[in-house]
Write a protein that holds these residues in place. Structure first.
Motif, mmCIF file in Angstrom:
data_model
loop_
_atom_site.group_PDB
_atom_site.id
_atom_site.type_symbol
_atom_site.label_atom_id
_atom_site.label_comp_id
_atom_site.label_asym_id
_atom_site.label_seq_id
_atom_site.Cartn_x
_atom_site.Cartn_y
_atom_site.Cartn_z
ATOM 1 N N LEU A 195 59.341 41.470 25.991
ATOM 2 C CA LEU A 195 59.444 42.927 25.966
ATOM 3 C C LEU A 195 60.234 43.381 27.191
ATOM 4 C CD1 LEU A 195 58.676 45.740 24.918
ATOM 5 C CD2 LEU A 195 56.473 45.489 26.063
ATOM 6 N N SER A 202 61.538 54.053 23.057
ATOM 7 C CA SER A 202 61.716 52.665 22.636
ATOM 8 C C SER A 202 60.733 52.293 21.529
ATOM 9 C CB SER A 202 61.493 51.740 23.844
ATOM 10 O OG SER A 202 60.172 51.914 24.343
ATOM 11 N N PHE A 204 58.459 50.133 21.981
ATOM 12 C CA PHE A 204 57.148 50.075 22.627
ATOM 13 C C PHE A 204 56.520 51.455 22.690
ATOM 14 C CE2 PHE A 204 54.149 50.115 26.127
ATOM 15 C CZ PHE A 204 53.374 49.004 25.817
ATOM 16 N N ALA A 243 55.899 40.909 23.190
ATOM 17 C CA ALA A 243 55.588 41.833 22.101
ATOM 18 C C ALA A 243 55.560 41.080 20.785
ATOM 19 C CB ALA A 243 56.621 42.962 22.043
ATOM 20 N N HIS A 245 56.078 41.360 16.854
ATOM 21 C CA HIS A 245 56.857 42.227 15.962
ATOM 22 C C HIS A 245 56.515 41.973 14.498
ATOM 23 C CE1 HIS A 245 60.004 43.848 18.803
ATOM 24 N NE2 HIS A 245 59.462 42.895 19.548
ATOM 25 N N ILE A 250 56.909 46.979 16.872
ATOM 26 C CA ILE A 250 55.980 46.268 17.748
ATOM 27 C C ILE A 250 54.568 46.581 17.279
ATOM 28 C CG2 ILE A 250 55.054 46.118 20.097
ATOM 29 C CD1 ILE A 250 57.839 46.646 21.145
ATOM 30 N N TYR A 253 50.983 43.592 22.014
ATOM 31 C CA TYR A 253 51.693 43.148 23.205
ATOM 32 C C TYR A 253 50.732 42.464 24.170
ATOM 33 C CZ TYR A 253 50.408 45.987 27.318
ATOM 34 O OH TYR A 253 49.770 46.501 28.412
#
Length: 372
Positions: A195, A202, A204, A243, A245, A250, A253
């Motif tokens: 990440l 983003s 995230f 992270a 996916h 995402i 994490y």
């Protein structure tokens, strides 16, 4: 000798450095203390940065830090705080309760807690209404040994230090290795990636929005908060962020950092956070397996997570069963403000406590930091 208490101020950095050095605890630089004292969540809450125990001559003899964090419950903002670096010099022995009282009784927070109490301090918190929590995991730490020989040697040196400390040179660092400065390449499964993007818009950020939208009581993990955490001027090796996916999204994490408790302990990859959306059961096992698979190449002798909860234990499954059980003295205590709703949905990890700001970074030279 009479003692008094006063709040920590930004000009106290030299006192804080001297106090920590006097008891051999991990030392922060002046810049590191300024960074920690000016924590954005603390400023937002208007809470003290901590308290100093002052003797009759005006000399600080003890300290309690106040690590305030922003929490969310849906769209409701709350503040909670972790007491850290609770220390008293020998000249003020027996005065710890004076430092704990203002922390435990401070207003404006939904919870006062510590997730990092040592065996000696653990019983003290009960005097101020902090009780062992989470109910079933407050005394549990999970550790996975990767280098049994090095871990065993570290245990022998700790035994020597406890029986004959004059044989141990505190200025010599044992168990440093080349991989700490020159880590091998990460080997990650297709659905786990490093990440790197913590921008406000983003992927995230979208993950954090989804996580907050689940309605659980949760510490702020916004991109801005993580950017602040990664800006610690005293870190020697940047924390590792991974992270999980699903496509471009995402869904979970992990954050981990290399730490070395003292000069005679081996390097450990300390897991600071391990979090996933409720409807993504694959995320936690995949992230944990990735950390275990790469920790040795990063220079770690073992991997550890020092705060766990029941949900995380279920998500880890067989990986939790393969870990060593450490702890055992009840290092997690909390005092909730009466009338707080939803506290039962709080599933803390080390991120919620003070581990990232209190763990001792691996001491690597400046040229090694650049290589790392």
């Amino acid at each position: 000798m009479p003692f008094s208490i006063r709040p920590v101020q930004e000009g106290d950095t030299a006192h804080l450095m001297a106090l920590h050095a006097s008891v051999g605890w991990p030392r922060r630089s002046e810049a590191g203390w300024r960074w920690l004292i000016n924590h954005p969540a603390r400023l937002e809450a208007g809470a003290p940065a901590g308290w100093l125990l002052i003797d009759a001559n005006g000399t600080p003899r003890g300290h309690t830090g106040n690590f305030v964090q922003t929490f969310w419950r849906g769209d409701t903002i709350l503040h909670g705080t972790s007491g850290y670096s609770i220390l008293v010099e020998p000249a003020a022995r027996g005065r710890s309760p004076m430092l704990l009282k203002p922390f435990a009784e401070q207003p404006g927070v939904f919870a006062r807690y510590t997730f990092n109490a040592n065996p000696k301090s653990s019983p003290l918190f009960q005097r101020y209404g902090l009780t062992a929590w989470p109910t079933t995991t407050h005394a549990l730490k999970l550790a996975w040994r990767l280098d049994t020989l090095t871990c065993g040697a570290g245990r022998i040196w700790r035994e020597i230090d406890s029986r004959a400390p004059q044989w141990v040179d505190p200025d010599h660092e044992w168990f440093l290795n080349r991989r700490l400065a020159h880590p091998g390449p990460l080997v990650l499964p297709a659905d786990v990636r490093v990440l790197c993007d913590l921008a406000d818009h983003s992927s995230f950020a979208a993950f954090w929005t989804a996580l907050r939208g689940e309605g659980r009581l949760i510490a702020d993990r916004s991109p801005a908060t993580l950017r602040w955490r990664l800006s610690d001027p005293d870190q020697t090796i940047a924390p590792l962020l991974l992270a999980f996916h699903r496509g471009t999204e995402i869904r979970g994490y992990a954050m981990a950092m290399m730490a070395k408790a003292n000069s005679i302990d081996p390097p450990v990859l300390e897991i600071l956070d391990l979090m996933a959306l409720r409807d993504e059961p694959r995320a936690i096992p995949a992230l944990m397996q990735a950390l275990l698979a790469n920790a040795r190449s990063l220079g770690a002798a073992k991997v550890r997570i020092q705060v766990v909860n029941e949900t995380l234990l279920r998500q880890l499954g067989s990986l939790a069963a393969s870990a060593r059980r450490e702890g055992g003295w009840g290092h997690c205590h909390v005092r909730f403000e009466p009338g707080i709703e939803g506290f039962e949905t709080w599933a803390p990890t080390p991120f919620d406590g003070d581990y990232q700001v209190c763990l001792r970074p691996v001491p690597v030279a400046s040229e090694a930091r650049a290589a790392a």
